[in-house]
Design an enzyme around this catalytic site. Sequence first.
Site, PDB file in Angstrom:
ATOM      1  N   GLU A 127      87.355   9.796  95.383  1.00  0.00           N
ATOM      2  CA  GLU A 127      86.753  10.757  96.328  1.00  0.00           C
ATOM      3  C   GLU A 127      86.143  10.109  97.571  1.00  0.00           C
ATOM      4  O   GLU A 127      85.033  10.428  97.976  1.00  0.00           O
ATOM      5  CB  GLU A 127      85.701  11.604  95.593  1.00  0.00           C
ATOM      6  N   ASN A 169      92.043   8.269  93.602  1.00  0.00           N
ATOM      7  CA  ASN A 169      91.915   9.599  92.996  1.00  0.00           C
ATOM      8  C   ASN A 169      91.038  10.494  93.868  1.00  0.00           C
ATOM      9  O   ASN A 169      89.971  10.069  94.332  1.00  0.00           O
ATOM     10  CB  ASN A 169      91.262   9.428  91.610  1.00  0.00           C
ATOM     11  N   HIS A 206      91.786  20.414  91.070  1.00  0.00           N
ATOM     12  CA  HIS A 206      90.851  21.478  90.672  1.00  0.00           C
ATOM     13  C   HIS A 206      91.158  22.680  91.576  1.00  0.00           C
ATOM     14  O   HIS A 206      90.753  22.709  92.734  1.00  0.00           O
ATOM     15  CB  HIS A 206      89.407  21.022  90.878  1.00  0.00           C
ATOM     16  N   GLU A 235      93.007  15.744  86.904  1.00  0.00           N
ATOM     17  CA  GLU A 235      91.838  16.533  86.473  1.00  0.00           C
ATOM     18  C   GLU A 235      92.144  18.029  86.567  1.00  0.00           C
ATOM     19  O   GLU A 235      91.313  18.818  87.029  1.00  0.00           O
ATOM     20  CB  GLU A 235      90.616  16.199  87.338  1.00  0.00           C
ATOM     21  N   ASP A 237      92.456  21.794  86.460  1.00  0.00           N
ATOM     22  CA  ASP A 237      91.923  23.057  85.934  1.00  0.00           C
ATOM     23  C   ASP A 237      92.152  24.130  86.992  1.00  0.00           C
ATOM     24  O   ASP A 237      92.252  23.822  88.189  1.00  0.00           O
ATOM     25  CB  ASP A 237      90.451  22.980  85.479  1.00  0.00           C
TER      26      ASP A 237
HETATM   27  O1  G3I Z   1      74.014  14.039  79.592  1.00  0.00           O
HETATM   28  C1  G3I Z   1      72.990  14.523  80.453  1.00  0.00           C
HETATM   29  C2  G3I Z   1      71.884  15.160  79.665  1.00  0.00           C
HETATM   30  O2  G3I Z   1      71.265  14.173  78.863  1.00  0.00           O
HETATM   31  C3  G3I Z   1      70.886  15.768  80.639  1.00  0.00           C
HETATM   32  O3  G3I Z   1      69.878  16.415  79.936  1.00  0.00           O
HETATM   33  C4  G3I Z   1      71.586  16.749  81.554  1.00  0.00           C
HETATM   34  C5  G3I Z   1      70.628  17.345  82.576  1.00  0.00           C
HETATM   35  O4  G3I Z   1      71.235  17.487  83.831  1.00  0.00           O
HETATM   36  O5  G3I Z   1      72.601  16.069  82.243  1.00  0.00           O
HETATM   37  C6  G3I Z   1      73.599  15.521  81.392  1.00  0.00           C
HETATM   38  O6  G3I Z   1      74.534  14.845  82.190  1.00  0.00           O
HETATM   39  C7  G3I Z   1      75.447  15.660  82.890  1.00  0.00           C
HETATM   40  C8  G3I Z   1      76.846  15.221  82.540  1.00  0.00           C
HETATM   41  O7  G3I Z   1      77.777  15.926  83.308  1.00  0.00           O
HETATM   42  C9  G3I Z   1      77.183  15.424  81.063  1.00  0.00           C
HETATM   43  O8  G3I Z   1      77.165  16.786  80.755  1.00  0.00           O
HETATM   44  C10 G3I Z   1      75.184  15.511  84.368  1.00  0.00           C
HETATM   45  O9  G3I Z   1      73.944  16.066  84.714  1.00  0.00           O
HETATM   46  C11 G3I Z   1      76.275  16.180  85.157  1.00  0.00           C
HETATM   47  O10 G3I Z   1      76.114  15.847  86.525  1.00  0.00           O
HETATM   48  C12 G3I Z   1      77.614  15.685  84.696  1.00  0.00           C
HETATM   49  O11 G3I Z   1      78.616  16.404  85.395  1.00  0.00           O
HETATM   50  C13 G3I Z   1      79.870  15.779  85.454  1.00  0.00           C
HETATM   51  C14 G3I Z   1      80.278  15.598  86.906  1.00  0.00           C
HETATM   52  O12 G3I Z   1      81.570  15.053  86.970  1.00  0.00           O
HETATM   53  C15 G3I Z   1      79.320  14.686  87.642  1.00  0.00           C
HETATM   54  O13 G3I Z   1      79.761  14.402  88.916  1.00  0.00           O
HETATM   55  C16 G3I Z   1      80.874  16.639  84.723  1.00  0.00           C
HETATM   56  O14 G3I Z   1      80.589  16.635  83.312  1.00  0.00           O
HETATM   57  C17 G3I Z   1      82.297  16.100  84.932  1.00  0.00           C
HETATM   58  O15 G3I Z   1      83.220  17.038  84.442  1.00  0.00           O
HETATM   59  C18 G3I Z   1      82.545  15.922  86.422  1.00  0.00           C
HETATM   60  O16 G3I Z   1      83.832  15.364  86.573  1.00  0.00           O
HETATM   61  C19 G3I Z   1      84.231  15.162  87.926  1.00  0.00           C
HETATM   62  C20 G3I Z   1      85.062  13.911  87.971  1.00  0.00           C
HETATM   63  O17 G3I Z   1      84.352  12.820  87.421  1.00  0.00           O
HETATM   64  C21 G3I Z   1      85.508  13.597  89.392  1.00  0.00           C
HETATM   65  N1  G3I Z   1      86.168  14.728  89.989  1.00  0.00           N
HETATM   66  C22 G3I Z   1      85.459  16.001  89.928  1.00  0.00           C
HETATM   67  C23 G3I Z   1      85.073  16.319  88.490  1.00  0.00           C
HETATM   68  C24 G3I Z   1      84.395  17.667  88.383  1.00  0.00           C
HETATM   69  O18 G3I Z   1      83.182  17.697  89.099  1.00  0.00           O
END
Ligand code: G3I
Length: 303
Positions: A127, A169, A206, A235, A237
């Site tokens: 990105e 990516n 996405h 990725e 969806d």
């Molecule tokens: O695990 C913690 C938890 O302990 C905490 O209490 C909670 C509170 O915010 O956060 C949890 O972590 C989160 C994590 O996902 C696991 O669920 C993060 O806040 C959250 O920011 C994170 O989001 C991820 C996101 O990337 C971050 O940028 C998504 O799961 C994940 O699907 C998403 O994936 C990205 C790719 O890496 C790159 N391309 C876009 C894609 C979708 O956004």
Amino acid sequence: ASTLAAAAQQSGRYFGAAIAAGKLGDSQYTTIANREFDMITAENEMKINATEPNQNQFNFSSGDRIYNWAVQNGKRVRGHTLAWHSQQPGWMEAMSGNSLRQAMINHINGVMNHYKGKIYAWDVVNEAFADGNSGGRRDSNLQRTGNDWIEVAFRTARAADPSAKLCYNDYNIDNWSWAKTQGVYNMVRDFKQRGVPIDCVGLQSHFNGNSPYNSNYRTTIQSFAALGVDVQITELDIQGGSATTYANVVNDCLAVPRCTGITVWGVRDSDSWLGANTSPLLFDGNGNKKAAYTSVLNALNAA
Ligand code: G3I
């Protein structure tokens, strides 16, 4: 074939999913994932904040849980991701200039060395291009270390693990007419011309109302492939879960020999970062196959 992985294998491709370590204890989740997918991406566990929470103190506990689950079940692994403006640990967010550049290099070496010889493809840089009409780079602390940061990342990665394919990516580079797509295309063309090591482009794909699937997607895949790189849908969806759109995406990949595989960004709708109410994936929240699943399977089987 009766599973996504087996159906994709008929044309030498893979069908993967993003997996979360915290869900490996959910037997419905692991049963579906093990049955249907043959390429695994860690949804968060191999990112910078997960693998280097403190500078030069690497932690692979969660990443290894996913890696080991995948390999014990006969699957390959995509690495995601080594250099990104987002999900940086606090110490890295606070850095700039040459010290950040050196920290990026050290991070790539540390993570790739741990997984050396074990990863099908790494999303080396994620990105890095701006949204909108500029076609240029995204502003970030990494970009401000110098415009050559991306090629430095790729050269570092090639030296760290010569056996891994090295991917760029991004999202919103699916539509061939968009400036961001052209910006990335021009970078990859430049890298190939100058011998900067790059093997693949990941189209995150996405799809939603603001960035819908467009029938020029096949042109995008063909155009990148013509530069001499593989293309992977990394990725996928689709908000709303249109079975027709899912089939179109699969057929566009199947039409291009260098489109080597497709990964969906989660297993069940309830596992999606988008929330289950957007119905973006191939299985519903109860683990049932959706119409989109059937259309993907049928498209793969028709290849
Ligand atoms: O695990 C913690 C938890 O302990 C905490 O209490 C909670 C509170 O915010 O956060 C949890 O972590 C989160 C994590 O996902 C696991 O669920 C993060 O806040 C959250 O920011 C994170 O989001 C991820 C996101 O990337 C971050 O940028 C998504 O799961 C994940 O699907 C998403 O994936 C990205 C790719 O890496 C790159 N391309 C876009 C894609 C979708 O956004």
